[in-house]
Design an enzyme around this catalytic site. Structure first.
Site, mmCIF file in Angstrom:
data_model
loop_
_atom_site.group_PDB
_atom_site.id
_atom_site.type_symbol
_atom_site.label_atom_id
_atom_site.label_comp_id
_atom_site.label_asym_id
_atom_site.label_seq_id
_atom_site.Cartn_x
_atom_site.Cartn_y
_atom_site.Cartn_z
ATOM 1 N N GLU A 341 91.166 33.580 58.466
ATOM 2 C CA GLU A 341 92.009 32.417 58.191
ATOM 3 C C GLU A 341 93.459 32.844 57.977
ATOM 4 O OE1 GLU A 341 89.901 30.651 54.835
ATOM 5 O OE2 GLU A 341 91.349 31.507 53.433
ATOM 6 N N CYS A 342 94.351 32.107 58.587
ATOM 7 C CA CYS A 342 95.795 32.279 58.471
ATOM 8 C C CYS A 342 96.215 33.697 58.852
ATOM 9 C CB CYS A 342 96.273 31.884 57.071
ATOM 10 S SG CYS A 342 98.028 31.412 57.033
ATOM 11 N N ALA A 343 96.456 34.580 57.896
ATOM 12 C CA ALA A 343 96.845 35.945 58.243
ATOM 13 C C ALA A 343 95.817 36.604 59.142
ATOM 14 C CB ALA A 343 97.038 36.769 56.966
ATOM 15 N N SER A 434 91.272 30.490 62.114
ATOM 16 C CA SER A 434 92.015 29.251 61.902
ATOM 17 C C SER A 434 93.105 29.476 60.878
ATOM 18 C CB SER A 434 91.044 28.169 61.404
ATOM 19 O OG SER A 434 91.725 27.072 60.845
#
EC number: 6.3.5.9
Length: 467
Positions: A341-343, A434
């Site tokens: 997620e993200c990073a 994501s």
């Protein structure tokens, strides 16, 4: 029936009229000052923020935990609090934004006031005293009377310029608000915590500097506020009608104890403690590793979790660690389950700011000036090791990067924004990536699904065989 000591944990909420008033300085300093007295202090943070709990953890010597009524549901706030506060003498809960600011367009949901009511906790309001004197009484009176169910029980003045300034502020509050002043902090450069594009610099990145900053906050609060009065106030919080959250009742263990590697360190410092606890309860062996320094995945890895953080600040080091990038690419190619997620999403792409990343996803990412921020209600659009299609979750976006494309052939999530529907992320048989941050306590089935995928991979490949 006797009163449970756990249900009656002394507690208070540190709030403010708005962001920037000094909540984190006061809350972290209060945690440090109480810990210096020999008390076991349980630190908590309202909302999704990962950074403030890092400073809380330094001050308390135990994990800082989040209480997010949007992502986890109001019904879980008291149980999660009691779980985190187990064995503590007192708990300090730092608020988010202004006292009454919650999820956009949803009234009080997920606001500091909402969580304070769910915890039946007294509230201490941190007020920035700079550039005002008698007007402070009108401000505090308004906050004290806005919602009668919120018990505003004290004020701590921050950024007070002088003894005379403090006297004026105290006189105004005594005359016009009816809320006692429990402390007054002078302006101090020593406790300033540096910020950058997403807020404060995480404690894990500052090392010795962060330890000193926390100690300075503790010393300032200890010398400037009435700790005895605050402790007395915390003890007025009544027993909670709830049982502590228990991850073992949320998930069932999978066979084989698959080893799940969880990225950490300075580049991937964003995580909720309950996520790892749920994976453990689901039968996994959780093994942290630091992608900035590890040249390979932990031996026997059967699942890989890469959470949020700041890979854009360590892009050269991450790119330069070609051995680990190759290992992650190979793990994905072999069918190993990955949740990012993200990073983690950025790290799995081909490039970040023009430098090579793991190449698991056919996507590139770059920093921008635009902040994407907000809660999301999402539905899984395709099966993945984290969530089968149709799974509904509540999460949070917070980034200044853009990923191109923003969604793959099989998007991870779909949600609605005021501008219309949106698909986002990448899902497949083995990978879920994501921008959406998720607190798994709000959707424990995520841990079950991922642990099961790791167990299946472990069984099929024998990857978990270890000496």
């Amino acid at each position: 029936m006797s009163t449970s000591p756990l249900r009656g944990v002394p507690r208070l909420v540190v709030a403010a009229p708005s962001s920037g008033a000094g909540k984190t300085t006061v809350a972290t300093g209060l945690i440090a000052a109480l810990a210096a007295r020999g008390l076991a202090v349980s630190p908590h943070k309202v909302g999704p923020d990962y950074i403030d709990p890092g400073y809380h953890a330094l001050a308390a010597g135990r994990p800082g935990r989040n209480l997010d009524a949007f992502m986890c549901g109001p019904e879980r706030i008291a149980p999660l609090f009691l779980h985190g506060a187990a064995g503590a003498d007192v708990a300090v809960v730092e608020g988010v934004m202004g006292l009454f600011d919650g999820a956009s367009g949803r009234g009080e949901l997920a606001s500091t006031a909402h969580v304070a009511k769910l915890l039946r906790a007294p509230v201490v309001l941190v007020v920035d005293g700079s550039s005002q004197s008698r007007s402070v009484a009108a401000l505090v009176h308004g906050f004290a009377s806005w919602d009668p169910q919120v018990r505003l029980a004290g004020v701590i003045l921050n950024r007070v310029a002088s003894d005379r300034h403090e006297q004026l502020l105290r006189e105004a509050l005594e005359e016009g608000s009816g809320v006692p002043v429990l402390g007054a902090l002078r302006r101090s450069a020593a406790v300033a915590t540096p910020s950058r594009h997403l807020g404060l610099i995480p404690a894990v990145e500052r090392s010795a500097e962060a330890v000193k900053a926390v100690a300075d906050m503790g010393a300032l609060v200890a010398s400037s506020v009435d700790l005895d009065a605050l402790l007395e106030l915390a003890h007025t919080a009544p027993e909670l009608d709830a049982e502590p959250w228990d991850p073992s009742t949320e998930v069932a263990p999978v066979p084989g104890r698959p080893r799940i590697a969880v990225a950490g360190g300075a580049a991937f410092s964003f995580s909720y403690a309950e996520n790892a606890e749920l994976l453990g309860a689901a039968g996994a062996e959780v093994v942290p590793f630091d992608p900035l320094h590890a040249s390979a995945l932990p031996e026997g890895t059967a699942g890989l979790v890469i959470g949020g953080g700041f890979p854009e600040l360590y892009v050269r080091e991450l790119s330069g660690n070609a051995a680990l990038r190759s290992a992650i690419s190979g793990f994905a190619a072999a069918g190993g389950p990955i949740a990012a997620e993200c990073a983690g999403l950025l790290y799995l792409g081909r490039e970040l700011d023009g430098l090579p990343m793991c190449g698991v996803l056919d996507a590139t990412a770059r920093m921008t000036e635009r902040l994407t921020l907000g809660y999301r209600e999402a539905a899984a659009l395709h099966d993945s090791p984290l969530a089968p299609a149709g799974t509904r979750v509540r999460g949070h976006e917070f980034h200044r990067t853009v990923c191109e494309p923003g969604a793959g052939e099989h998007p991870a999530w779909g949600w609605h924004l005021p501008t219309g529907p949106r698909t986002e992320g990448f899902a497949g048989g083995t990978v879920h990536a994501s921008y959406l941050h998720l607190h798994w306590a709000g959707a424990p089935a995520l841990a079950s699904s991922f642990a099961a995928a790791a167990a299946a991979f472990d069984s099929a490949t024998g990857s978990g065989t270890r000496p």
